[in-house]
Design a protein around this motif. Structure first.
Motif, mmCIF file in Angstrom:
data_model
loop_
_atom_site.group_PDB
_atom_site.id
_atom_site.type_symbol
_atom_site.label_atom_id
_atom_site.label_comp_id
_atom_site.label_asym_id
_atom_site.label_seq_id
_atom_site.Cartn_x
_atom_site.Cartn_y
_atom_site.Cartn_z
ATOM 1 N N ALA A 56 0.836 -1.200 0.000
ATOM 2 C CA ALA A 56 0.000 0.000 0.000
ATOM 3 C C ALA A 56 0.873 1.253 0.000
ATOM 4 C CB ALA A 56 -0.926 -0.002 1.214
ATOM 5 N N ILE A 57 1.949 1.221 0.770
ATOM 6 C CA ILE A 57 2.882 2.352 0.792
ATOM 7 C C ILE A 57 3.599 2.481 -0.551
ATOM 8 C CG2 ILE A 57 5.031 3.187 1.824
ATOM 9 C CD1 ILE A 57 4.029 2.101 4.507
ATOM 10 N N ASP A 58 4.013 1.339 -1.102
ATOM 11 C CA ASP A 58 4.679 1.371 -2.412
ATOM 12 C C ASP A 58 3.755 1.926 -3.494
ATOM 13 O OD1 ASP A 58 6.973 0.333 -1.312
ATOM 14 O OD2 ASP A 58 6.573 -1.729 -1.928
ATOM 15 N N ALA A 59 2.438 1.755 -3.306
ATOM 16 C CA ALA A 59 1.466 2.286 -4.275
ATOM 17 C C ALA A 59 1.264 3.786 -4.104
ATOM 18 C CB ALA A 59 0.130 1.564 -4.126
ATOM 19 N N GLY A 60 1.781 4.340 -3.001
ATOM 20 C CA GLY A 60 1.646 5.777 -2.762
ATOM 21 C C GLY A 60 0.721 6.129 -1.613
ATOM 22 N N GLY A 61 0.160 5.117 -0.941
ATOM 23 C CA GLY A 61 -0.778 5.373 0.142
ATOM 24 C C GLY A 61 -0.146 5.290 1.510
ATOM 25 N N TRP A 62 -0.996 5.307 2.518
ATOM 26 C CA TRP A 62 -0.557 5.095 3.894
ATOM 27 C C TRP A 62 -0.760 3.630 4.248
ATOM 28 C CZ3 TRP A 62 -3.108 9.726 2.748
ATOM 29 C CH2 TRP A 62 -2.418 10.906 3.078
ATOM 30 N N GLY A 63 0.158 3.069 5.035
ATOM 31 C CA GLY A 63 0.033 1.699 5.512
ATOM 32 C C GLY A 63 -0.006 1.683 7.026
ATOM 33 N N VAL A 64 -1.046 1.085 7.593
ATOM 34 C CA VAL A 64 -1.228 1.037 9.043
ATOM 35 C C VAL A 64 -1.152 -0.418 9.483
ATOM 36 C CG1 VAL A 64 -2.739 1.579 10.980
ATOM 37 C CG2 VAL A 64 -2.651 3.103 8.993
ATOM 38 N N PHE A 65 -0.148 -0.730 10.278
ATOM 39 C CA PHE A 65 0.092 -2.094 10.744
ATOM 40 C C PHE A 65 -0.579 -2.299 12.096
ATOM 41 C CE2 PHE A 65 3.187 -5.145 12.846
ATOM 42 C CZ PHE A 65 2.720 -6.270 12.166
ATOM 43 N N VAL A 66 -1.446 -3.314 12.158
ATOM 44 C CA VAL A 66 -2.104 -3.687 13.414
ATOM 45 C C VAL A 66 -1.726 -5.144 13.687
ATOM 46 C CG1 VAL A 66 -4.276 -3.808 14.676
ATOM 47 C CG2 VAL A 66 -4.021 -2.156 12.814
ATOM 48 N N PRO A 67 -0.685 -5.383 14.474
ATOM 49 C CA PRO A 67 -0.185 -6.756 14.632
ATOM 50 C C PRO A 67 -1.198 -7.674 15.295
ATOM 51 C CG PRO A 67 0.858 -5.259 16.203
ATOM 52 C CD PRO A 67 0.092 -4.404 15.254
ATOM 53 N N HIS A 68 -1.132 -8.929 14.889
ATOM 54 C CA HIS A 68 -1.950 -9.982 15.474
ATOM 55 C C HIS A 68 -0.998 -10.961 16.147
ATOM 56 C CE1 HIS A 68 -4.400 -13.705 15.557
ATOM 57 N NE2 HIS A 68 -5.429 -12.882 15.632
ATOM 58 N N GLY A 69 -1.439 -11.586 17.200
ATOM 59 C CA GLY A 69 -0.566 -12.504 17.933
ATOM 60 C C GLY A 69 -0.083 -13.676 17.100
#
Length: 237
Positions: A185-198
């Motif tokens: 998503a970042i490489d496409a030019g957008g924002w990337g929001v990481f929400v980790p899962h266990g």
């Protein structure tokens, strides 16, 4: 700062539980084949099969079932009993019928995003299974668009956010996979929001784009409201 207009959410292990059911089935698989391979070796062979088969079967439970069957055949030198094949199929069908378990704050995050932005569900996996999970989740009516894709690459996000918004530069993708949700998503030019899962599948691991101005990480979706407030404050400044 370009105004945010669209927000994409990943589904599995971002909005509802998924990987834990794969892990439980892997444990059952290891027990079925305990006389033929140790659990660690079996897990390695299964992961190799899954990686090898991505181009053939894609993602999802059905692909996982086929990789388990292939692995069972390989580790038994073709002598796996039909009863074990039957149990593998039964385990996969149980996964396909398992009720949805929403993750904490998932509903609130989607509801909040839907107030001010176009909201799109962007998920990989089997079409029928993903449609079933979305219908059971109770979140379906909140999305302006649903995209069930074969893979998530930068061009995938360019295409989706162009169809459903004003392009990737004004879009955000929220998900638990650094490899599939954040980095492309970042490489496409957008924002990337990481929400980790266990629990995250080994093939979804990737390095974080530390220091990138369009990268954000949240402890969980309970922090999503505060992140949106930051965006709204910057766009109105």
């Amino acid at each position: 700062m370009q105004k945010l207009t669209a927000i994409g959410f990943d589904a599995d292990d971002t909005l509802w539980q998924n990987e834990q059911f794969f892990r439980l089935t892997e444990e059952r698989f290891a027990d079925l084949l305990r006389d033929h391979a140790g659990p660690d070796h079996l897990a390695e062979r299964l992961l190799e099969a899954e990686r090898r088969n991505l181009g053939h079967y894609g993602f999802g439970i059905k692909a996982f079932m086929l990789s388990m069957i292939e692995t069972a055949i390989d580790v038994t030198d073709g002598k796996v009993p039909a009863s074990i094949i039957r149990e593998i199929i039964d385990a996969g069908q149980e996964m396909l019928a398992h009720p949805i378990e929403l993750l904490p704050h998932a509903r609130e995050a989607v509801e909040l995003a839907a107030i001010s932005y176009r909201v799109i569900l962007i998920t990989k996996g089997d079409l029928l299974d993903q449609e079933r999970k979305l219908a059971q989740s109770g979140l379906g009516d909140m999305f302006d668009g649903v995209e069930i894709v074969s893979d998530k690459k930068p061009q995938t996000y360019v295409d989706i956010f162009t169809r459903h918004g004003s392009g990737p530069e004004s879009a955000m993708m929220v998900g638990n996979s650094m490899k599939s949700d954040v980095r492309p998503a970042i490489d496409a030019g957008g924002w990337g929001v990481f929400v980790p899962h266990g629990m995250t599948w080994a093939l979804e691991h990737a390095d974080a784009p530390e220091g990138h101005p369009r990268f954000h990480e949240l402890a969980d979706l309970g922090e999503f409201a505060a992140l949106l407030q930051q965006f709204q404050g910057k766009s109105s400044a």
